[in-house]
Motif scaffolding. Sequence first.
Motif, PDB file in Angstrom:
ATOM      1  N   ILE A 112       0.831  -1.193   0.000  1.00  0.00           N
ATOM      2  CA  ILE A 112       0.000   0.000   0.000  1.00  0.00           C
ATOM      3  C   ILE A 112       0.871   1.250   0.000  1.00  0.00           C
ATOM      4  O   ILE A 112       1.662   1.475   0.913  1.00  0.00           O
ATOM      5  CB  ILE A 112      -0.932   0.047   1.222  1.00  0.00           C
ATOM      6  N   ALA A 113       0.718   2.048  -1.054  1.00  0.00           N
ATOM      7  CA  ALA A 113       1.411   3.325  -1.175  1.00  0.00           C
ATOM      8  C   ALA A 113       0.381   4.449  -1.235  1.00  0.00           C
ATOM      9  O   ALA A 113      -0.834   4.202  -1.304  1.00  0.00           O
ATOM     10  CB  ALA A 113       2.287   3.330  -2.426  1.00  0.00           C
ATOM     11  N   GLU A 114       0.868   5.693  -1.229  1.00  0.00           N
ATOM     12  CA  GLU A 114      -0.025   6.848  -1.286  1.00  0.00           C
ATOM     13  C   GLU A 114       0.506   7.836  -2.314  1.00  0.00           C
ATOM     14  O   GLU A 114       1.691   8.150  -2.342  1.00  0.00           O
ATOM     15  CB  GLU A 114      -0.119   7.514   0.086  1.00  0.00           C
ATOM     16  N   SER A 115      -0.381   8.309  -3.180  1.00  0.00           N
ATOM     17  CA  SER A 115       0.001   9.271  -4.212  1.00  0.00           C
ATOM     18  C   SER A 115       0.226  10.649  -3.598  1.00  0.00           C
ATOM     19  O   SER A 115      -0.081  10.892  -2.428  1.00  0.00           O
ATOM     20  CB  SER A 115      -1.088   9.356  -5.277  1.00  0.00           C
ATOM     21  N   ARG A 116       0.738  11.555  -4.420  1.00  0.00           N
ATOM     22  CA  ARG A 116       1.020  12.903  -3.911  1.00  0.00           C
ATOM     23  C   ARG A 116      -0.237  13.584  -3.386  1.00  0.00           C
ATOM     24  O   ARG A 116      -0.184  14.331  -2.397  1.00  0.00           O
ATOM     25  CB  ARG A 116       1.646  13.755  -5.024  1.00  0.00           C
ATOM     26  N   ASP A 117      -1.373  13.316  -4.021  1.00  0.00           N
ATOM     27  CA  ASP A 117      -2.609  13.974  -3.608  1.00  0.00           C
ATOM     28  C   ASP A 117      -3.449  13.122  -2.661  1.00  0.00           C
ATOM     29  O   ASP A 117      -4.636  13.382  -2.470  1.00  0.00           O
ATOM     30  CB  ASP A 117      -3.428  14.391  -4.821  1.00  0.00           C
TER      31      ASP A 117
ATOM     32  N   MET B 199       0.929  -0.638  -4.665  1.00  0.00           N
ATOM     33  CA  MET B 199       2.207  -0.403  -5.340  1.00  0.00           C
ATOM     34  C   MET B 199       3.328  -0.766  -4.375  1.00  0.00           C
ATOM     35  O   MET B 199       3.294  -0.363  -3.213  1.00  0.00           O
ATOM     36  CB  MET B 199       2.324   1.064  -5.765  1.00  0.00           C
ATOM     37  N   HIS B 200       4.316  -1.508  -4.862  1.00  0.00           N
ATOM     38  CA  HIS B 200       5.414  -1.928  -4.006  1.00  0.00           C
ATOM     39  C   HIS B 200       6.561  -0.932  -3.973  1.00  0.00           C
ATOM     40  O   HIS B 200       7.065  -0.579  -2.902  1.00  0.00           O
ATOM     41  CB  HIS B 200       5.953  -3.286  -4.453  1.00  0.00           C
ATOM     42  N   ASP B 201       7.004  -0.469  -5.124  1.00  0.00           N
ATOM     43  CA  ASP B 201       8.235   0.314  -5.212  1.00  0.00           C
ATOM     44  C   ASP B 201       8.016   1.783  -4.877  1.00  0.00           C
ATOM     45  O   ASP B 201       6.899   2.303  -4.950  1.00  0.00           O
ATOM     46  CB  ASP B 201       8.826   0.212  -6.620  1.00  0.00           C
ATOM     47  N   ARG B 202       9.139   2.477  -4.599  1.00  0.00           N
ATOM     48  CA  ARG B 202       9.079   3.919  -4.391  1.00  0.00           C
ATOM     49  C   ARG B 202       8.842   4.661  -5.694  1.00  0.00           C
ATOM     50  O   ARG B 202       8.306   5.765  -5.698  1.00  0.00           O
ATOM     51  CB  ARG B 202      10.397   4.414  -3.781  1.00  0.00           C
ATOM     52  N   SER B 203       9.283   4.056  -6.807  1.00  0.00           N
ATOM     53  CA  SER B 203       9.118   4.684  -8.116  1.00  0.00           C
ATOM     54  C   SER B 203       8.219   3.818  -8.997  1.00  0.00           C
ATOM     55  O   SER B 203       7.981   2.647  -8.713  1.00  0.00           O
ATOM     56  CB  SER B 203      10.477   4.896  -8.785  1.00  0.00           C
ATOM     57  N   LEU B 204       7.756   4.415 -10.088  1.00  0.00           N
ATOM     58  CA  LEU B 204       6.771   3.758 -10.941  1.00  0.00           C
ATOM     59  C   LEU B 204       7.389   2.926 -12.058  1.00  0.00           C
ATOM     60  O   LEU B 204       6.690   2.156 -12.720  1.00  0.00           O
ATOM     61  CB  LEU B 204       5.866   4.828 -11.572  1.00  0.00           C
TER      62      LEU B 204
ATOM     63  N   ASP C 276       5.642  11.744  -5.695  1.00  0.00           N
ATOM     64  CA  ASP C 276       5.602  13.002  -6.444  1.00  0.00           C
ATOM     65  C   ASP C 276       4.594  12.972  -7.588  1.00  0.00           C
ATOM     66  O   ASP C 276       4.591  13.871  -8.440  1.00  0.00           O
ATOM     67  CB  ASP C 276       6.991  13.313  -7.021  1.00  0.00           C
ATOM     68  N   THR C 277       3.729  11.956  -7.620  1.00  0.00           N
ATOM     69  CA  THR C 277       2.811  11.779  -8.742  1.00  0.00           C
ATOM     70  C   THR C 277       1.366  11.765  -8.252  1.00  0.00           C
ATOM     71  O   THR C 277       1.045  11.100  -7.264  1.00  0.00           O
ATOM     72  CB  THR C 277       3.106  10.458  -9.478  1.00  0.00           C
ATOM     73  N   ASP C 278       0.497  12.500  -8.931  1.00  0.00           N
ATOM     74  CA  ASP C 278      -0.916  12.539  -8.564  1.00  0.00           C
ATOM     75  C   ASP C 278      -1.635  11.277  -9.045  1.00  0.00           C
ATOM     76  O   ASP C 278      -1.220  10.624 -10.013  1.00  0.00           O
ATOM     77  CB  ASP C 278      -1.597  13.761  -9.177  1.00  0.00           C
ATOM     78  N   TRP C 279      -2.752  10.967  -8.376  1.00  0.00           N
ATOM     79  CA  TRP C 279      -3.472   9.732  -8.669  1.00  0.00           C
ATOM     80  C   TRP C 279      -4.002   9.694 -10.100  1.00  0.00           C
ATOM     81  O   TRP C 279      -3.974   8.645 -10.745  1.00  0.00           O
ATOM     82  CB  TRP C 279      -4.613   9.531  -7.678  1.00  0.00           C
ATOM     83  N   THR C 280      -4.482  10.793 -10.635  1.00  0.00           N
ATOM     84  CA  THR C 280      -5.016  10.761 -11.996  1.00  0.00           C
ATOM     85  C   THR C 280      -3.962  10.306 -12.997  1.00  0.00           C
ATOM     86  O   THR C 280      -4.283   9.593 -13.967  1.00  0.00           O
ATOM     87  CB  THR C 280      -5.558  12.138 -12.400  1.00  0.00           C
TER      88      THR C 280
END
Length: 328
Positions: free
Chosen positions: A99-104, A110-115, A127-131
């Motif tokens: 479980i991760a959380e988007s910027r907004d 999501m497992h990783d810190r990056s996409l 640093d990325t919004d959910w949309t």
Amino acid sequence: MMKRLKPVVFSVLGVAWLAACEQPAATSTSGTASADAVEAVSVEDTTSKLPALFDCVREEGGLMLAAHRGGPMPGYPENAIETLENTLSNAAFIMEVDIAESRDGTLFLMHDRSLGRTTTGSGPVADTDWTDIAALDLVDNEGTVTGFHPPKLSDALAWAVENGAILELDRKETTSFRNIIDAVRAAGAESNVILITYNDSEARQVAKLAPELMMTAGIGGPQDEAELLADGIDPDHLIAWTGTNSPSPGKWQALADKGIESAFGTLGRPGERLDDTYWADGDPSEYSALARDGLTMLATDVPYRLARADGWIGTAQDIARKECMRDF
């Protein structure tokens, strides 16, 4: 006595099982459920249903698989609802997800810190919004782009409730236990969730925030166990995590004697994990030994293979399904 709800039929390994087999709520003289009865069902479901399931598995000598990162396989990326559906139908009732959380502020799987590794996107999750995240395609472990998209935690929880599945929630650093717990409660998924904790401080925090939820917590020894219980962690809501290196049958039995279930992991880095070591000769006897030695939950990267394995590892899963999941 457990109340009975309308039976729900779902399939694992092509076999139909009954879920949520509970008695109807008590009704008033007018024939409608009273407010007190509805509240009683709600309280019981959120505090005893999942612990009762694990008690049954332990007492009956069964074993349940937990599919790491949801149970990915070719065409099915990790942390996707489509992958959870495939795992539930073909391998396991329990799926570990991240479980991760988007910027907004949207919680999602999501497992990783990056996409970059698991999606067609790039950049830090935080640093990325959910949309923008929702529009990405997920990539499976072989690098193939799928038509699946990152799911919200709320959608995964709703799926678990509807299908009688259990999600192990692994909190990533972009979010908090409080936010995850709020989402679980909003979805009414208290009976479908196990929270993963990694140290005593996290275990105490979860116990304080959500004493009704089950959790896994590392148990190093009797002293560590005593301290956690003394700090208010309910043993009925605790699954003892015992690592990924060496099986500990003596510890599992000692914990079982106190009514605490044990979990162990054969997952890990490919080529180094016990999943690879145990299957090197094509013989699942090491897994059967884990089941015979009192393990209740096995976290694995090969749930599909284990779900079809011969020997006691297969028998122990059958026991859990037939004797325990039918009343879940």
